[in-house]
Design a protein around this motif. Sequence first.
Motif, PDB file in Angstrom:
ATOM      1  N   ASP A   1       4.223   8.802  -0.757  1.00 19.93           N
ATOM      2  CA  ASP A   1       5.056   7.938  -1.753  1.00 19.93           C
ATOM      3  C   ASP A   1       4.964   8.899  -3.266  1.00 19.93           C
ATOM      4  OD1 ASP A   1       5.734   6.069  -0.288  1.00 19.93           O
ATOM      5  OD2 ASP A   1       4.042   4.686  -0.865  1.00 19.93           O
ATOM      6  N   ALA A   2       3.888   9.458  -3.789  1.00 24.64           N
ATOM      7  CA  ALA A   2       3.779  10.337  -4.941  1.00 24.64           C
ATOM      8  C   ALA A   2       4.703  11.357  -4.688  1.00 24.64           C
ATOM      9  CB  ALA A   2       2.158  10.535  -5.059  1.00 24.64           C
ATOM     10  N   TYR A   3       4.901  12.068  -3.742  1.00 26.73           N
ATOM     11  CA  TYR A   3       5.446  13.265  -3.669  1.00 26.73           C
ATOM     12  C   TYR A   3       7.021  12.985  -3.703  1.00 26.73           C
ATOM     13  CZ  TYR A   3       1.276  15.853  -2.870  1.00 26.73           C
ATOM     14  OH  TYR A   3       0.115  16.178  -2.987  1.00 26.73           O
ATOM     15  N   GLU A   4       7.508  11.774  -3.264  1.00 27.64           N
ATOM     16  CA  GLU A   4       8.836  11.220  -3.304  1.00 27.64           C
ATOM     17  C   GLU A   4       9.224  10.918  -4.623  1.00 27.64           C
ATOM     18  OE1 GLU A   4       8.938   7.977  -0.189  1.00 27.64           O
ATOM     19  OE2 GLU A   4       8.974   9.563   1.458  1.00 27.64           O
ATOM     20  N   ALA A   5       8.243  10.295  -5.384  1.00 30.66           N
ATOM     21  CA  ALA A   5       8.297  10.005  -6.977  1.00 30.66           C
ATOM     22  C   ALA A   5       8.559  11.302  -7.680  1.00 30.66           C
ATOM     23  CB  ALA A   5       7.245   9.030  -7.305  1.00 30.66           C
TER      24      ALA A   5
ATOM     25  N   ASN B   1      26.317   6.565  -3.189  1.00 29.31           N
ATOM     26  CA  ASN B   1      25.241   7.144  -2.123  1.00 29.31           C
ATOM     27  C   ASN B   1      24.226   7.945  -2.643  1.00 29.31           C
ATOM     28  OD1 ASN B   1      26.617   5.621  -0.050  1.00 29.31           O
ATOM     29  ND2 ASN B   1      27.683   7.650   0.892  1.00 29.31           N
ATOM     30  N   LEU B   2      24.615   8.861  -3.546  1.00 26.37           N
ATOM     31  CA  LEU B   2      23.678   9.713  -4.403  1.00 26.37           C
ATOM     32  C   LEU B   2      22.778   8.755  -5.158  1.00 26.37           C
ATOM     33  CD1 LEU B   2      26.058  12.746  -5.416  1.00 26.37           C
ATOM     34  CD2 LEU B   2      24.043  12.770  -3.881  1.00 26.37           C
ATOM     35  N   ALA B   3      23.377   7.849  -5.998  1.00 23.39           N
ATOM     36  CA  ALA B   3      22.486   7.019  -6.842  1.00 23.39           C
ATOM     37  C   ALA B   3      21.234   6.295  -6.052  1.00 23.39           C
ATOM     38  CB  ALA B   3      23.315   6.035  -7.577  1.00 23.39           C
ATOM     39  N   ASN B   4      21.825   5.798  -4.773  1.00 22.32           N
ATOM     40  CA  ASN B   4      20.799   5.352  -3.822  1.00 22.32           C
ATOM     41  C   ASN B   4      19.982   5.989  -3.316  1.00 22.32           C
ATOM     42  OD1 ASN B   4      21.948   2.531  -4.320  1.00 22.32           O
ATOM     43  ND2 ASN B   4      23.261   2.798  -2.529  1.00 22.32           N
ATOM     44  N   LYS B   5      20.272   7.180  -2.822  1.00 19.00           N
ATOM     45  CA  LYS B   5      19.564   8.138  -2.151  1.00 19.00           C
ATOM     46  C   LYS B   5      18.245   8.630  -3.315  1.00 19.00           C
ATOM     47  CE  LYS B   5      20.994  10.942   0.964  1.00 19.00           C
ATOM     48  NZ  LYS B   5      21.731  12.388   1.448  1.00 19.00           N
ATOM     49  N   ILE B   6      18.793   9.110  -4.351  1.00 22.82           N
ATOM     50  CA  ILE B   6      18.086   9.740  -5.255  1.00 22.82           C
ATOM     51  C   ILE B   6      17.162   8.701  -5.905  1.00 22.82           C
ATOM     52  CG2 ILE B   6      17.827  10.672  -7.803  1.00 22.82           C
ATOM     53  CD1 ILE B   6      20.310  12.280  -6.912  1.00 22.82           C
ATOM     54  N   SER B   7      17.666   7.117  -6.345  1.00 23.55           N
ATOM     55  CA  SER B   7      16.509   6.334  -6.663  1.00 23.55           C
ATOM     56  C   SER B   7      15.448   5.922  -5.609  1.00 23.55           C
ATOM     57  CB  SER B   7      17.332   5.000  -6.993  1.00 23.55           C
ATOM     58  OG  SER B   7      17.710   4.367  -5.845  1.00 23.55           O
ATOM     59  N   ARG B   8      15.599   6.156  -4.320  1.00 20.39           N
ATOM     60  CA  ARG B   8      14.587   5.833  -3.226  1.00 20.39           C
ATOM     61  C   ARG B   8      13.837   6.993  -3.103  1.00 20.39           C
ATOM     62  NH1 ARG B   8      19.111   4.811  -0.017  1.00 20.39           N
ATOM     63  NH2 ARG B   8      18.845   6.714   0.936  1.00 20.39           N
ATOM     64  N   GLY B   9      14.271   8.111  -3.521  1.00 16.88           N
ATOM     65  CA  GLY B   9      13.260   9.245  -3.658  1.00 16.88           C
ATOM     66  C   GLY B   9      12.901   9.858  -2.062  1.00 16.88           C
ATOM     67  N   SER B  10      13.462   9.313  -1.115  1.00 13.81           N
ATOM     68  CA  SER B  10      13.227   9.751   0.277  1.00 13.81           C
ATOM     69  C   SER B  10      14.232  10.649   0.679  1.00 13.81           C
ATOM     70  CB  SER B  10      12.731   8.538   1.185  1.00 13.81           C
ATOM     71  OG  SER B  10      14.006   7.730   1.175  1.00 13.81           O
TER      72      SER B  10
ATOM     73  N   MET C   1       0.874  -1.164  -0.139  1.00 18.74           N
ATOM     74  CA  MET C   1      -0.073  -0.091   0.211  1.00 18.74           C
ATOM     75  C   MET C   1       0.855   1.234   0.262  1.00 18.74           C
ATOM     76  SD  MET C   1      -3.025   0.868   2.330  1.00 18.74           S
ATOM     77  CE  MET C   1      -2.535   1.543   3.699  1.00 18.74           C
ATOM     78  N   MET C   2       0.682   2.362  -0.646  1.00 15.94           N
ATOM     79  CA  MET C   2       1.407   3.243  -0.954  1.00 15.94           C
ATOM     80  C   MET C   2       0.938   4.300   0.359  1.00 15.94           C
ATOM     81  SD  MET C   2       1.155   4.245  -4.811  1.00 15.94           S
ATOM     82  CE  MET C   2       2.035   5.984  -4.761  1.00 15.94           C
ATOM     83  N   SER C   3       2.053   5.224   0.651  1.00 12.15           N
ATOM     84  CA  SER C   3       1.669   6.116   1.568  1.00 12.15           C
ATOM     85  C   SER C   3       1.511   7.430   1.149  1.00 12.15           C
ATOM     86  CB  SER C   3       2.961   6.437   2.377  1.00 12.15           C
ATOM     87  OG  SER C   3       3.890   6.933   1.976  1.00 12.15           O
ATOM     88  N   ALA C   4       1.211   8.258   2.072  1.00 12.72           N
ATOM     89  CA  ALA C   4       0.320   9.636   1.475  1.00 12.72           C
ATOM     90  C   ALA C   4       1.442  10.225   0.977  1.00 12.72           C
ATOM     91  CB  ALA C   4      -0.059  10.345   2.609  1.00 12.72           C
TER      92      ALA C   4
END
Length: 76
Positions: free
Chosen positions: A6-10, A45-54, A1-4
């Motif tokens: 998730d869409a903004y992080e994406a 680290n940047l690649a991971n952080k940005i791919s997570r979007g959080s 289930m998506m959190s409130a």
Amino acid sequence: MMSATDAYEAKAKNILKSELKRRGITYAQLAEKLAAFGATENERNLANKISRGSFTAAFFMMCMDAIGANNVNLEA
């Protein structure tokens, strides 16, 4: 289930990735630019952080400053 948020992080992730691509800036180059702001991020680290979007708003703003993005299209 998506959190409130998730869409903004994406959306934030897509905007940042779009701005990097538009300027032809790699994660390695972004890491170098962020170092001038005192950030100690490496390419992986940047690649991971940005791919997570959080990432924080502060991180997003620092990246925008580092790459010279003064205007951001929020439609991305």
